[in-house]
Motif scaffolding. Structure first.
Motif, short mmCIF file in Angstrom:
data_model
loop_
_atom_site.label_atom_id
_atom_site.label_comp_id
_atom_site.label_asym_id
_atom_site.label_seq_id
_atom_site.Cartn_x
_atom_site.Cartn_y
_atom_site.Cartn_z
N ARG A 129 83.06 -1.89 11.25
CA ARG A 129 84.08 -0.98 11.78
C ARG A 129 83.46 0.09 12.67
NH1 ARG A 129 88.95 1.27 7.93
NH2 ARG A 129 90.47 1.55 9.60
N ASN A 130 82.20 0.43 12.41
CA ASN A 130 81.51 1.42 13.24
C ASN A 130 81.23 0.90 14.65
OD1 ASN A 130 81.38 3.31 11.16
ND2 ASN A 130 79.40 2.58 10.44
N MET A 131 81.16 -0.43 14.79
CA MET A 131 80.73 -1.01 16.06
C MET A 131 81.81 -1.79 16.80
SD MET A 131 76.97 -2.48 14.97
CE MET A 131 76.72 -3.09 16.63
N ALA A 132 82.72 -2.40 16.06
CA ALA A 132 83.67 -3.32 16.66
C ALA A 132 84.65 -2.61 17.60
CB ALA A 132 84.45 -4.05 15.57
N GLU A 133 85.00 -3.29 18.68
CA GLU A 133 85.95 -2.75 19.64
C GLU A 133 87.32 -3.42 19.53
OE1 GLU A 133 84.25 -3.01 23.49
OE2 GLU A 133 82.65 -1.56 23.07
N ASN A 134 87.40 -4.48 18.75
CA ASN A 134 88.68 -5.15 18.53
C ASN A 134 88.64 -5.85 17.17
OD1 ASN A 134 87.48 -7.86 18.97
ND2 ASN A 134 87.32 -7.15 21.09
N VAL A 135 89.76 -6.41 16.78
CA VAL A 135 89.87 -7.03 15.45
C VAL A 135 88.95 -8.23 15.31
CG1 VAL A 135 91.44 -8.22 13.89
CG2 VAL A 135 92.25 -6.23 15.15
N ARG A 136 88.83 -9.01 16.37
CA ARG A 136 87.98 -10.20 16.32
C ARG A 136 86.53 -9.81 16.06
NH1 ARG A 136 88.76 -14.43 21.03
NH2 ARG A 136 90.80 -14.43 20.00
N GLU A 137 86.04 -8.80 16.76
CA GLU A 137 84.67 -8.33 16.54
C GLU A 137 84.51 -7.73 15.14
OE1 GLU A 137 83.38 -5.61 19.49
OE2 GLU A 137 83.34 -7.10 21.11
N TYR A 138 85.55 -7.06 14.68
CA TYR A 138 85.53 -6.45 13.35
C TYR A 138 85.22 -7.50 12.28
CZ TYR A 138 87.38 -3.83 9.31
OH TYR A 138 87.55 -3.21 8.10
N HIS A 139 85.93 -8.62 12.31
CA HIS A 139 85.70 -9.67 11.31
C HIS A 139 84.37 -10.39 11.56
CE1 HIS A 139 89.64 -9.09 9.63
NE2 HIS A 139 90.21 -9.30 10.80
N PHE A 140 84.05 -10.63 12.81
CA PHE A 140 82.82 -11.36 13.14
C PHE A 140 81.59 -10.58 12.69
CE2 PHE A 140 79.31 -12.05 16.16
CZ PHE A 140 79.05 -13.38 15.91
N PHE A 141 81.50 -9.31 13.07
CA PHE A 141 80.35 -8.50 12.69
C PHE A 141 80.24 -8.34 11.17
CE2 PHE A 141 80.50 -6.32 17.05
CZ PHE A 141 79.46 -7.11 17.52
N SER A 142 81.37 -8.22 10.51
CA SER A 142 81.35 -8.08 9.05
C SER A 142 80.71 -9.30 8.39
CB SER A 142 82.78 -7.89 8.52
OG SER A 142 82.77 -7.74 7.12
N ILE A 143 81.08 -10.48 8.84
CA ILE A 143 80.50 -11.71 8.29
C ILE A 143 79.02 -11.80 8.62
CG2 ILE A 143 80.54 -14.24 8.40
CD1 ILE A 143 83.57 -14.03 8.91
N VAL A 144 78.65 -11.48 9.87
CA VAL A 144 77.25 -11.54 10.30
C VAL A 144 76.40 -10.56 9.49
CG1 VAL A 144 75.65 -11.05 12.19
CG2 VAL A 144 77.73 -12.37 12.61
N PHE A 145 76.87 -9.32 9.35
CA PHE A 145 76.11 -8.32 8.60
C PHE A 145 75.96 -8.72 7.13
CE2 PHE A 145 77.68 -4.85 11.72
CZ PHE A 145 76.67 -5.19 12.59
N SER A 146 77.04 -9.26 6.56
CA SER A 146 77.00 -9.67 5.16
C SER A 146 76.01 -10.81 4.95
CB SER A 146 78.40 -10.09 4.70
OG SER A 146 78.41 -10.40 3.33
N MET A 147 76.05 -11.82 5.82
CA MET A 147 75.15 -12.96 5.69
C MET A 147 73.70 -12.55 5.95
SD MET A 147 77.30 -16.16 7.32
CE MET A 147 76.07 -17.33 6.71
N PHE A 148 73.49 -11.72 6.95
CA PHE A 148 72.13 -11.27 7.25
C PHE A 148 71.54 -10.49 6.07
CE2 PHE A 148 69.19 -7.98 8.68
CZ PHE A 148 68.23 -8.75 9.33
N SER A 149 72.34 -9.58 5.51
CA SER A 149 71.86 -8.79 4.36
C SER A 149 71.51 -9.70 3.19
CB SER A 149 72.94 -7.78 3.93
OG SER A 149 73.25 -6.90 4.96
N GLY A 150 72.38 -10.70 2.95
CA GLY A 150 72.15 -11.60 1.83
C GLY A 150 70.91 -12.46 2.01
N ILE A 151 70.77 -13.08 3.17
CA ILE A 151 69.63 -13.98 3.42
C ILE A 151 68.32 -13.19 3.49
CG2 ILE A 151 68.60 -15.60 5.06
CD1 ILE A 151 71.49 -16.40 5.82
N ALA A 152 68.32 -12.10 4.26
CA ALA A 152 67.11 -11.29 4.38
C ALA A 152 66.75 -10.66 3.04
CB ALA A 152 67.31 -10.20 5.44
N GLY A 153 67.77 -10.24 2.28
CA GLY A 153 67.51 -9.66 0.96
C GLY A 153 66.86 -10.64 0.02
N LEU A 154 67.29 -11.91 0.07
CA LEU A 154 66.68 -12.95 -0.76
C LEU A 154 65.21 -13.14 -0.39
CD1 LEU A 154 67.03 -15.23 -2.87
CD2 LEU A 154 67.66 -16.73 -0.98
#
Length: 269
Positions: A212-237
């Motif tokens: 939500r801090n970065m997205a400029e539209n709804v599509r980006e909002y959902h896309f970035f959320s999924i990307v950030f979540s997956m990156f955090s999970g994989i990198a955290g592992l």
């Protein structure tokens, strides 16, 4: 390359990796609506109710049954949703009371006879303990959630923007809210053993809040959320494996770093 291969030579690492690939997109997708609908307190209370769900299973002779936890979580989610729908000024207070009561009852029952130590792993979770059968359960709920998202996305989006507008369009608001709450409960309860009661809400909120801090539209909002979540999970592992730290906290730390970076990026922009 050899380092990555050595990491996946163990079955528990393979299972954990697959589980994170399934869980994190769900957190990213559901988290956007949780943040948009100001349901952070709701999801936090839901996570805390897991202890009571396990306690109910223990009383009924089911042990640490996921079934009792899921059933209690769904019932608790519907109860919280009903409280939210009453539009009373003290909704947060009432939810807090229910949440506090549930976690206290769960702790009281599970700590009877000094046995809580065997349940303490639920607080931080352990994704490395996931089994093949549990991955299948996660995959099924993943498919069901995606189908629900595709079918009801427009209704959920309208509801998050304006309840009155959604109602004027003929949407069945209560049904949609209850279905969404049920899916949140299912994902939370099925993930709690591997993510942890203390951390589950952070993984639902942080990626969506960062997006939500970065997205400029709804599509980006959902896309970035999924990307950030997956990156955090994989990198955290990966980080947890090489630093010998718990996976859940490491994932949350990375998600927090992303949030603060996105926050300052959004302000500067």
């Amino acid at each position: 390359m050899s380092t990555s291969m050595s990491l996946f030579q163990y079955d528990f690492m393979k299972y954990a990796f697959v589980a994170i690939l399934i869980i994190t997109p769900l957190f990213g997708v559901l988290g956007t609506m949780i943040v948009s609908n100001k349901m952070a307190f709701f999801s936090d209370a839901l996570g805390h109710s897991a202890l009571t769900g396990i306690a109910v299973g223990v009383i009924c002779g089911l042990g640490e049954s996921s079934l009792s936890m899921v059933l209690f979580g769904v019932a608790f989610a519907l109860l919280l949703n009903w409280i939210r729908s009453r539009n009373v000024s003290s909704t947060d207070t009432i939810i807090s009371v229910f949440s506090s009561c549930c976690i206290a009852v769960g702790l009281a029952i599970l700590s009877r006879g000094g046995n809580f130590s065997k349940y303490s792993s639920l607080l931080l979770g352990d994704v490395l303990s996931i089994t093949r059968q549990e991955i299948i359960y996660l995959l099924l709920i993943f498919i069901a959630t995606i189908i629900f998202w595709i079918v009801c996305y427009n209704r959920l989006q309208a509801l998050s923007l304006n309840r009155t507008l959604a109602k004027s369009r003929g949407f069945r608001i209560r049904l949609i809210e209850n279905l969404f709450s049920v899916f949140v409960a299912l994902v939370v309860m099925l993930s709690i053993r591997w993510i942890g009661i203390l951390l589950i809400n952070a993984l639902l909120i942080l990626p969506a809040a960062s997006s939500r801090n970065m997205a400029e539209n709804v599509r980006e909002y959902h896309f970035f959320s999924i990307v950030f979540s997956m990156f955090s999970g994989i990198a955290g592992l990966f980080f947890s494996y090489y630093t010998d730290m718990a996976t859940g906290p490491m994932i949350v730390i990375l998600a927090s770093v992303i949030f603060f970076a996105s926050y300052f990026y959004g302000r500067n922009r």
